[in-house]
Design a protein around this motif. Sequence first.
Motif, short mmCIF file in Angstrom:
data_model
loop_
_atom_site.label_atom_id
_atom_site.label_comp_id
_atom_site.label_asym_id
_atom_site.label_seq_id
_atom_site.Cartn_x
_atom_site.Cartn_y
_atom_site.Cartn_z
N THR A 1 1.30 -1.17 0.07
CA THR A 1 -0.45 -0.15 0.09
C THR A 1 0.91 1.21 -0.18
OG1 THR A 1 -1.68 -0.95 0.66
CG2 THR A 1 -1.83 0.91 1.49
N LEU A 2 1.94 1.32 0.55
CA LEU A 2 2.63 2.74 0.77
C LEU A 2 4.29 2.60 -0.03
CD1 LEU A 2 3.49 2.64 5.30
CD2 LEU A 2 1.28 3.74 3.16
N ASN A 3 4.31 1.31 -0.12
CA ASN A 3 5.52 1.26 -1.41
C ASN A 3 6.32 2.00 -1.53
OD1 ASN A 3 6.82 0.49 -3.47
ND2 ASN A 3 5.54 1.76 -5.04
N GLN A 4 7.55 2.75 0.17
CA GLN A 4 7.84 3.20 0.50
C GLN A 4 9.39 2.67 -0.07
OE1 GLN A 4 7.97 5.17 4.40
NE2 GLN A 4 5.63 6.07 4.37
N THR A 5 10.47 3.86 -0.54
CA THR A 5 12.19 3.32 -0.78
C THR A 5 12.80 3.92 0.59
OG1 THR A 5 12.06 5.04 -2.98
CG2 THR A 5 13.52 3.69 -2.36
N ARG A 6 13.51 1.94 -0.16
CA ARG A 6 14.09 2.39 1.02
C ARG A 6 15.25 2.84 0.95
NH1 ARG A 6 13.86 -3.64 2.71
NH2 ARG A 6 12.18 -4.60 1.69
N PRO A 7 16.69 3.11 2.07
CA PRO A 7 17.55 3.64 1.84
C PRO A 7 18.60 3.48 0.77
CG PRO A 7 17.63 2.82 3.89
CD PRO A 7 16.34 2.19 3.13
N ASP A 8 18.31 2.10 -0.05
CA ASP A 8 19.35 1.62 -0.70
C ASP A 8 18.55 2.02 -2.09
OD1 ASP A 8 17.06 -0.44 -1.52
OD2 ASP A 8 18.68 -2.10 -0.86
N GLY A 9 17.26 2.24 -1.95
CA GLY A 9 16.87 2.81 -4.31
C GLY A 9 15.84 1.89 -4.15
N THR A 10 15.97 0.88 -3.59
CA THR A 10 14.68 -0.09 -3.81
C THR A 10 13.67 -0.35 -3.05
OG1 THR A 10 15.40 -1.83 -1.86
CG2 THR A 10 16.21 -1.83 -4.16
N ALA A 11 12.30 -0.74 -4.02
CA ALA A 11 10.66 -0.57 -3.14
C ALA A 11 10.45 -1.30 -1.70
CB ALA A 11 10.09 -0.84 -3.87
N TYR A 12 9.22 -0.91 -1.39
CA TYR A 12 8.58 -2.00 -0.03
C TYR A 12 9.71 -1.68 1.25
CZ TYR A 12 6.03 -3.56 -3.93
OH TYR A 12 5.68 -4.01 -5.53
N SER A 13 9.81 -0.75 1.76
CA SER A 13 10.94 -0.38 3.13
C SER A 13 10.27 -0.74 4.22
CB SER A 13 11.38 0.96 2.95
OG SER A 13 12.44 1.59 3.88
N PHE A 14 8.76 0.33 4.49
CA PHE A 14 7.81 0.31 5.52
C PHE A 14 7.40 -0.63 5.46
CE2 PHE A 14 4.66 1.70 8.22
CZ PHE A 14 5.47 2.29 9.24
N PRO A 15 6.59 -1.89 6.29
CA PRO A 15 7.52 -1.53 7.62
C PRO A 15 8.76 -2.63 7.34
CG PRO A 15 5.64 -2.85 8.23
CD PRO A 15 5.27 -2.85 7.31
N SER A 16 9.44 -2.89 8.18
CA SER A 16 10.61 -4.41 8.38
C SER A 16 9.85 -5.85 8.75
CB SER A 16 11.91 -3.98 9.35
OG SER A 16 12.49 -4.97 9.16
N GLY A 17 9.89 -6.62 7.69
CA GLY A 17 9.02 -7.22 7.17
C GLY A 17 10.14 -8.72 8.79
N HIS A 18 11.27 -8.39 8.07
CA HIS A 18 12.64 -9.44 8.92
C HIS A 18 12.52 -8.98 10.31
CE1 HIS A 18 14.27 -9.34 5.20
NE2 HIS A 18 15.49 -10.72 5.14
#
Length: 231
Positions: A129-146
């Motif tokens: 839903t949010l599709n926020q960008t990670r610090p390294d530029g890739t997708a799906y940052s929020f939240p951390s699944g790990h």
Amino acid sequence: MRKLVLLLFVFNFFFLSFSQQKDSISVDYKKFDFKYKKLYVPSGLILSGIITNGNGRESLKNEIVEERNEHLFGFSNHFDDYAQFAPFVAIYGFEWAGMKPRTDWKNRTAILLKGQIFNLGVVYLLKKTLNQTRPDGTAYSFPSGHTANVFAGATMLSIEYGEQYKWVPYVSYSVATGIGVMRMMNNKHYVSDVLFGAGLGILSMKLAYWTHQYHWNKPKTQNDPFAGIIY
């Protein structure tokens, strides 16, 4: 770097301060008691993740990422991809090693599945839903699944073994915190992603315990075939 180390120290201390909180469930399948104070830690983490991901987040995010890039530029490993499952292995492995859990393996497995369906389901929905960008530029940052995954495991491990073995919550939450830290070190997540994921993982597993009915492995009652007969 000092700010990042201080943040991580406070993060770890926060969990260890509350990890010894008694969450009672006895071997006779007494239901996991709901108490409002058991919501303080996960709610606080989730709220902190939302706040640091909301208005004014960019300055904090960028500051931490800059600290990481200055001192850990090029750092990358996949240890966290595997270590996130360590608490789940221990949930069954500790029993195999002779330690006594609070719940039999059938009910324990049902609780684990229910908690993870909710936990990882929410993670998936928010990421898409949010599709926020990670610090390294890739997708799906929020939240951390790990982080959500490992904190769910650490919570269940602490509930199952923490009352009899006081060291278990310290170890389990330290491992979980380490995974959250490593996600930031690997430039895969912001601190907001990790905070929210940790709170979600804890809350998901507690909800699974609170709502579980313990239908599996109940002791069978023996009926007297002569009941009602007058001798």
